[in-house]
Design a protein around this motif. Structure first.
Motif, PDB file in Angstrom:
ATOM      1  N   VAL A  54      -7.796  -1.133 -10.692  1.00 42.54           N
ATOM      2  CA  VAL A  54      -6.413  -0.099 -10.726  1.00 42.54           C
ATOM      3  C   VAL A  54      -5.513  -1.156 -11.533  1.00 42.54           C
ATOM      4  CG1 VAL A  54      -6.862   0.494  -8.325  1.00 42.54           C
ATOM      5  CG2 VAL A  54      -5.591  -1.450  -8.696  1.00 42.54           C
ATOM      6  N   ASP A  76      -0.725   4.124 -12.209  1.00 39.29           N
ATOM      7  CA  ASP A  76       0.440   4.634 -11.544  1.00 39.29           C
ATOM      8  C   ASP A  76       0.401   4.772 -10.185  1.00 39.29           C
ATOM      9  OD1 ASP A  76       1.598   5.096 -14.093  1.00 39.29           O
ATOM     10  OD2 ASP A  76       1.309   7.241 -14.227  1.00 39.29           O
ATOM     11  N   ALA A  77      -0.741   5.010  -9.385  1.00 44.84           N
ATOM     12  CA  ALA A  77      -0.604   5.139  -8.013  1.00 44.84           C
ATOM     13  C   ALA A  77      -0.348   4.009  -7.470  1.00 44.84           C
ATOM     14  CB  ALA A  77      -2.034   5.772  -7.703  1.00 44.84           C
ATOM     15  N   HIS A  78      -0.512   2.721  -8.124  1.00 41.88           N
ATOM     16  CA  HIS A  78      -0.515   1.700  -7.603  1.00 41.88           C
ATOM     17  C   HIS A  78       1.010   0.789  -7.883  1.00 41.88           C
ATOM     18  CE1 HIS A  78      -4.095   2.067  -5.458  1.00 41.88           C
ATOM     19  NE2 HIS A  78      -4.572   2.553  -6.463  1.00 41.88           N
ATOM     20  N   ARG A  81       3.606  -2.037  -5.845  1.00 38.08           N
ATOM     21  CA  ARG A  81       2.802  -2.727  -4.674  1.00 38.08           C
ATOM     22  C   ARG A  81       2.403  -4.077  -5.114  1.00 38.08           C
ATOM     23  NH1 ARG A  81      -1.179   2.566  -2.973  1.00 38.08           N
ATOM     24  NH2 ARG A  81       0.559   3.882  -2.656  1.00 38.08           N
TER      25      ARG A  81
END
Length: 165
Positions: A54, A76-78, A81
């Motif tokens: 990722v 993008d989804a991570h 974080r």
């Protein structure tokens, strides 16, 4: 969410390429041929969650006391974080282990790098003697670092940043 940061393997090249592709399309990162990722693989770390890559980032030594953080990318989804920060920490630890005292990067993500101890710079970050030596490099990233005219069409217009270790 458990993030594992590890050295990249040859089988990770495809995931690295896929992470960089959308950022290259948005002109945030420079696009590279797949062979360039294989050639520079030993410089890369990846971030993995549940077996999926990722994030990625590379440390490219430029001189005795200077290395560049390259190709730092997170899916993008991570974003947001801590994945990018963990990658940057691993690359920084490698730099320290190698004896590097300064880290350089070209980035649009100035706030991220400022949070991690980088400062924007103007002008040359090396002595004139080192500058002359670096002129002999064939690496386009070094040419961008030196702010050479021949790479101006390829420069994305990002900020030059430096961190003292």
């Amino acid at each position: 969410m458990s993030v594992t940061i590890r050295r990249a393997r040859t089988t990770d090249v495809w995931a690295i390429r896929d992470l960089v592709a959308p950022l290259a399309e948005r002109r945030v990162l420079v696009s590279k041929d797949t062979v360039a990722y294989f050639e520079g693989l030993q410089e890369f770390h990846v971030a993995e969650i549940d077996g999926e890559v990722v994030g990625c980032g590379a440390l490219h030594v430029m001189w005795e006391d200077l290395a560049e953080i390259r190709t730092l990318a997170v899916a993008d989804a991570h974003l947001g974080r801590g994945v990018g920060g963990r990658l940057l920490q691993a690359l920084t630890e490698d730099a320290i282990a190698l004896g590097v005292r300064r880290l350089f990067c070209l980035t649009f993500e100035t706030e991220f790098f400022i949070r991690h101890g980088f400062e924007e710079i103007d002008g040359r970050a090396v002595d004139p003697e080192v500058y002359v030596e670096l002129l002999h490099s064939y690496d386009e990233g070094v040419a961008e670092f030196l702010d050479l005219e021949r790479v101006k069409p390829n420069t994305l217009g990002n900020s030059r940043m430096l961190r003292q270790l």
